[in-house]
Structure formats: C-alpha cells, structure tokens
Design a protein around this motif. Structure first.
Motif, short mmCIF file in Angstrom:
data_model
loop_
_atom_site.label_atom_id
_atom_site.label_comp_id
_atom_site.label_asym_id
_atom_site.label_seq_id
_atom_site.Cartn_x
_atom_site.Cartn_y
_atom_site.Cartn_z
N SER A 16 0.78 -1.24 0.00
CA SER A 16 0.00 0.00 0.00
C SER A 16 0.81 1.30 0.00
CB SER A 16 -1.01 0.04 1.15
OG SER A 16 -1.77 -1.16 1.13
N HIS A 74 0.79 -5.17 -11.35
CA HIS A 74 -0.27 -4.23 -11.75
C HIS A 74 0.26 -2.82 -11.51
CE1 HIS A 74 -0.78 -4.70 -7.47
NE2 HIS A 74 -1.84 -3.94 -7.40
N ASP A 78 2.03 1.39 -5.20
CA ASP A 78 3.02 0.64 -4.41
C ASP A 78 3.78 -0.40 -5.23
OD1 ASP A 78 0.38 -0.45 -4.38
OD2 ASP A 78 0.94 -1.86 -2.82
N HIS A 79 3.43 -0.52 -6.52
CA HIS A 79 4.11 -1.50 -7.39
C HIS A 79 4.90 -0.85 -8.53
CE1 HIS A 79 2.15 -4.90 -5.36
NE2 HIS A 79 1.29 -3.93 -5.06
N ASP A 177 -1.27 -8.99 -3.91
CA ASP A 177 -2.51 -8.25 -4.13
C ASP A 177 -3.59 -9.18 -4.68
OD1 ASP A 177 -0.19 -6.46 -4.06
OD2 ASP A 177 -1.68 -4.87 -4.26
N HIS A 227 -7.11 -7.75 -0.94
CA HIS A 227 -6.01 -8.39 -0.19
C HIS A 227 -6.56 -9.52 0.67
CE1 HIS A 227 -3.42 -5.24 -1.56
NE2 HIS A 227 -4.33 -4.36 -1.19
N HIS A 249 3.55 -8.42 1.24
CA HIS A 249 2.64 -7.26 1.17
C HIS A 249 2.08 -6.98 2.57
CE1 HIS A 249 -0.47 -4.64 -0.73
NE2 HIS A 249 0.35 -4.62 -1.76
ZN LIG Z 1 -0.08 -3.52 -3.48
#
Ligand SMILES: [Zn+2]
Ligand SMILES: [Zn+2]
Length: 290
Positions: A16, A74, A78-79, A177, A227, A249
C-alpha cells in the motif's frame, strides 16, 4: 559463471504505502520489489515499488552493465512508484525490459512515463539513457530470460497478474494483491471456480510469495479491497501443496511484533493441518534460494 540455485532477494515487502519506522526495521518499510537472480545469471525483478531504489544502487555496484526484466503485477502506486528512482535507468549501456498486463485504455509506456510528468516528478522520462523497452503481456505461457513464465489474473480491483516462473525445474510463484475468498461448498459458484484456479496455479510451488495483509478482523472491514487475510493465504498454500510460503505485502500498520505473532499462528495452523510446508515472512534485505 553459472550458479546452481536461483537467489531471491526481497527489496520491498510492504503493501500500500511505504511505512518506515523503528518498529518495522525487521520486515522493512519499502513497497513491493523482489529480485530473482537466475542460475543463467539473467535478472528478473518482480514489481517496482520503492524497494527497487536500493536494488538499483546494489546493481550499479555489482554489475558493469545492467540487463533486467521488470515484471509489474499491476499499476497501483506501491508496485510502480520506485521506477523513476531506479538508478540503472539513467545510464546508457543498461538494458531494461518492462513487462506488464496489456491495459485496454492505458499503454504500458504511458503508465511508466506519466508518473514522470512535471506535475509529479522533476526529471523528464526522456532523461533516462538506458535502453528501455516495453512488453505488454496477455494471459497464458511466455518465455522471458530463457525462463518459462505462466500468467493468470488474480482477484484485485483492476487488472492484476500473478507470475509463475519455472527456474531450472523449480517453481516460483509471485501472487501479491490477491484477495482469496473463503472456500464455499457450492462447487459450481464463481468463487469456488476461482479458488480452484489459484490452487492449480500454485500447485507444488517450491516457493509461493503471497499477499497476507490482514487479520480476520481487518479483512471483515476491508473486504473487496483486494487483499487476503493471512489465514486464507495459509489455507490456499496448504491446499496447493506449496513447499514454502512467504507472507508478503505486509500491512503498513503492522509492526515487526505483529508480523512475528502472525507467523507463529501461521506455523501452528500449518501444523494442525498436518502439512510439511515451511512458512516465513518476507524480510527486506533477505536472500533465499530455491
Ligand atoms: Zn499492493
Ligand atoms: Zn494493488
């Protein structure tokens, strides 16, 4: 020289938003980024959260010329947010291939460059001197870095991919995720079908890196956010007979002590289910091999 094993290093384990702090120094505060150094010396990077910044510095120190395949699960912040801070991207002579889901509205290249527009970032994407190419992926089987890569879509708002890599006969699954819905008895329902799909995809994985963000109580409040509650993650991993589950995560509000207590409970649950599966928590800076 060829190494005999695949080395997996966690550079960002948090979900996140970055969450540095004294109480998070063990598992780390950077967002998703996992380095996979293959026995053939090729380099795969899974996600480009803020953890990729330190990886970039390490690569410049380690390699004369950086060649890497960066798979994005994705495009949530945060990615991807670490990409403009990935130092090898600024050096001519380095070659980066960025791979991610083909989006119906946004080409991958635009997703990458838009976060470097002046409203968000001081340096233009045209300043990146490395050779950068983009590969928009679809579901199914692919071959990247002389490695077989399988892709399925997982349960998360928007399009999100899980990658299964076959590295020298070992199966590494990166499934972050992903909201695992509890098993239900109606075998014909969509939920049951999707769960079976995940079980088949992770089947026998030597290592499964999976989202385990919530407690059951948190999950009840955040249902539909994409999640998993860690108990469901453990159940799925046991059903899929994974050999090693890595909880990933981590929630930005969970301290090291909270994650430690999760792990203890996970191991108890695994024991109760009479499974030989190993379980650990993804720890920033730690390298494991398969
Ligand atoms: Zn994430
Ligand atoms: Zn996400």
């Amino acid at each position: 020289m060829r190494n005999s094993k695949t080395a997996i290093t966690f550079w960002g384990t948090r979900g996140s938003i970055p969450s540095p702090g004294k109480d998070k120094s063990k598992y780390g505060g950077n967002t998703s980024c996992v380095e996979v150094k293959l026995p053939n010396n090729q380099l795969i990077i899974l996600d480009a959260g803020t953890g990729i910044r330190e990886l970039g510095k390490a690569l410049l120190h380690r390699e004369k010329e950086v060649r890497a395949y960066i798979f994005l699960s994705h495009y949530h912040w945060d990615h991807i947010q670490g990409l403009p801070y990935f130092a090898p991207a600024y050096n001519a002579g380095n070659t980066l291939t960025i791979l991610g889901a083909k989006h119906p509205k946004f080409p991958l290249e635009n997703i990458f460059s838009s976060q470097m527009e002046s409203i968000h970032f001081p340096v233009k994407s045209s300043s990146l001197s490395a050779h950068i190419s983009f590969n928009q992926l679809s579901l199914g089987n692919h071959c990247v870095a002389d490695t077989e890569v399988k892709i399925i879509r997982v349960n998360h708002p928007g399009i999100n991919f899980s990658y299964a890599l076959n590295v020298d006969g070992k199966k590494l699954v990166y499934m972050t995720d992903n909201e695992i819905l509890p098993r239900i008895t109606n075998a014909k329902s969509h939920i049951a079908y999707e769960r079976e799909k995940f079980v088949r995809f992770i089947q026998g994985a030597d290592m499964l890196i999976h989202d385990a963000q919530y407690t059951d109580r948190e999950y009840r409040i955040k249902k539909g956010w994409g999640h998993s509650a860690w108990k469901e993650t453990v159940k799925l991993a046991v059903e899929g007979e994974a050999k090693h589950l890595v909880l990933f995560h981590h929630d930005p509000d969970h301290s090291d002590a909270v994650i430690d207590s999760f792990l203890k409970e996970c191991r108890e649950q695994i024991k109760k289910q009479k499974s030989p599966m190993k379980c650990s928590g993804a720890m920033e800076g730690k390298t494991v091999t398969v």
